[in-house]
Design an enzyme around this catalytic site. Structure first.
Site, mmCIF file in Angstrom:
data_model
loop_
_atom_site.group_PDB
_atom_site.id
_atom_site.type_symbol
_atom_site.label_atom_id
_atom_site.label_comp_id
_atom_site.label_asym_id
_atom_site.label_seq_id
_atom_site.Cartn_x
_atom_site.Cartn_y
_atom_site.Cartn_z
ATOM 1 N N HIS A 149 0.857 -1.173 0.000
ATOM 2 C CA HIS A 149 0.000 0.000 0.000
ATOM 3 C C HIS A 149 0.899 1.231 0.000
ATOM 4 C CE1 HIS A 149 -3.898 -1.833 0.444
ATOM 5 N NE2 HIS A 149 -3.506 -2.560 1.482
ATOM 6 N N CYS A 155 -0.138 2.533 -4.641
ATOM 7 C CA CYS A 155 -0.873 3.759 -4.943
ATOM 8 C C CYS A 155 -0.013 4.969 -4.617
ATOM 9 C CB CYS A 155 -2.145 3.844 -4.113
ATOM 10 S SG CYS A 155 -3.463 2.832 -4.766
#
Lengths: 321, 321
Positions: free
Chosen positions: B156, B199
């Site tokens: 992440h 991301c």
């Protein structure tokens, strides 16, 4: 241009059953599908003429698609050079004249006119004038006919901005985003290339001695640290230096970076794609540090690359309309 | 490998007076100087054997220098995959398991072992463990014998950080800068390539419908917005997406980006340099948006490129020790 290349001969006269195999061997050995004969025809065009050579035609079109299409004229090449800064206000106090930068303007103009770009030069704009000028270009009707867009931004700078002649910063992101496809449909799917000759901070490998012929595009004004964010594809930003570092300019010969970019584009535009040319520029600068009184300084250019195909500046690749 | 290429024949048996001219024609038409014959010799090596062919030898060495040297083994390929996040603390509340990411690990391992990299896999590290692991690798004695360094960071993420399993952010700049040549002499002048599947924000072309097989590597945790700053040359950072945007991952098949990177490296490592391969990846992703329930989503990968030569992953280019 030549009479007929081996690929054209394969497309014209190889037996349909073996044409694709012959084409593959030629392509693998480096044959250039984009060569035109004296009549302006390419091998993919010859192959497309014969229905039974659809496999070869498809193979050649596959290679063709590695490059963005080239048009004639290729597109606008904007040269923005902010050299003389307003005096008298606090903010412009530290922004000295960027001596030598006219040499860069002349050189870029010379090369890009030769490459059949429409060159437009703007000097000493304020932040607002720069913003207005780029907006006007973005709205220009001609843009839709052009295959690519090139813009040189040469000014004092800091992190992710350059300074207008009035000392007001323009975020580079705001300048480039004017041309992203969601707000500039006429450049959709076309390469948008920016060359940025400006400091991105004041870091150097060591301190520069005074009274040298080299200057840096450094400015003492406030730092703007926002990220570059061209929201969509087909952008290439070529920076003279890495974030946080100074860029060098010689007051006699111009910027080392811009001059080297021009030299290598001139030398290799027929045989290499732009990214490979720019890697050669980095290799050259790596091997040839900037010499200033008191020492040698390494410069590491940076490319921020969101292209989806290769870029060629070879005007002979332009298809006839 | 082949018996003798035209370039080798020029190096071996062309008259010294014309050898360089013949070599230039062959190179311009795309001849590959790096091909080896069955004995493992290349054209530059043949040319170097004959003193009167120094011009050809120099010409060939010039082309040779377009690429970073390849070694056997090529180097470390680190695969860092942070998939399962700690639960129970506020900060990790929003960091869901990155389902499907094991498929990416398997695929990367398969390809890079085939390319003769030493693959090392680390899963589910905390921020501190990741920092310690990279530091340990940086100090590794083997590094000096390796020609390149590759690291996949899959986690992440947000703007310019990825999250450790404990939800603590690691700035990507801090991770990459461990390997810059001023603090890691054993990788000086060698390519340092990072692939980042994470991301960089939550922006998407449109909202993703729920209960789909696609997830994003998005996290709701605090945003760190500092610039990437590998202080020196020879770095290449390949991001799955542009700053501010989300990256996609399929819970069955893995990440679209990582899977496509592996597929294209596998397909093209012999004929193309890494940047050209990665441009093909971008072109493919451009033409094939991610399909999720409710719509199509475009992904634009970004390369931040400070290389000074071309990168080849072809293990057959490795010179014999």
């Amino acid at each position: 241009m030549s009479e007929y290349t081996p690929l054209m001969l394969a497309a014209i006269s190889a037996p349909p059953a073996t044409a694709a195999a012959v084409g593959r061997v030629l392509l693998d050995s480096g044959a250039d599908w984009s060569m035109m004969n004296y009549g302006g025809m390419t091998a993919p065009e010859f192959a497309t003429l014969q229905e039974e050579k659809s496999e070869l035609a498809e193979l050649l079109r596959g290679h063709e698609e590695d490059f963005y299409p080239v048009t004639n004229p290729q597109g606008y090449c904007l040269i923005i050079n902010i050299s003389k800064y307003d005096s008298g206000s606090d903010i412009t106090l530290s922004l000295a004249e960027r001596q030598g930068s006219d040499r860069d303007v002349d050189r870029v103009k010379q090369i890009f006119e030769r490459l059949r770009f429409i060159v437009k030069i703007k000097k000493d704009l304020t932040a607002e004038q720069l913003d207005d000028f780029l907006h006007e270009i973005k709205k220009s009707r001609d843009l839709a006919k052009h295959g690519s867009f090139v813009c040189f931004l040469m000014a004092h700078g800091s992190h992710d901005c350059i300074y207008g002649k009035n000392g007001v910063p323009c975020e580079i992101r705001n300048l480039t985003e004017k041309f992203k496809s969601s707000v500039c449909r006429s450049l959709e799917g076309k390469p948008k290339v920016f060359f940025i000759q400006a400091c991105r901070g004041s870091r150097r490998d060591r301190a520069v001695a005074r009274s040298s012929r080299e200057q840096t595009d450094e400015a003492g004004a406030p730092v703007y640290n926002s990220a570059i964010r061209p929201a969509e594809g087909d952008f290439l930003l070529c920076y003279a230096t890495t974030p946080g570092s100074a860029a060098f300019r010689n007051i006699d010969s111009g910027s080392r970076y811009v001059q080297t970019v021009c030299e290598f584009i001139e030398k290799y535009f027929r045989e290499l794609d732009l990214i490979t040319i720019m890697t050669k520029v980095s290799g050259y600068l790596h091997k040839n540090p900037v010499q200033v009184k008191g020492g040698l300084y390494h410069v590491v250019p940076q490319k921020v690359d969101q292209l989806s195909s290769l870029v060629s500046f070879d005007p002979d690749r332009a298809r006839k309309a």
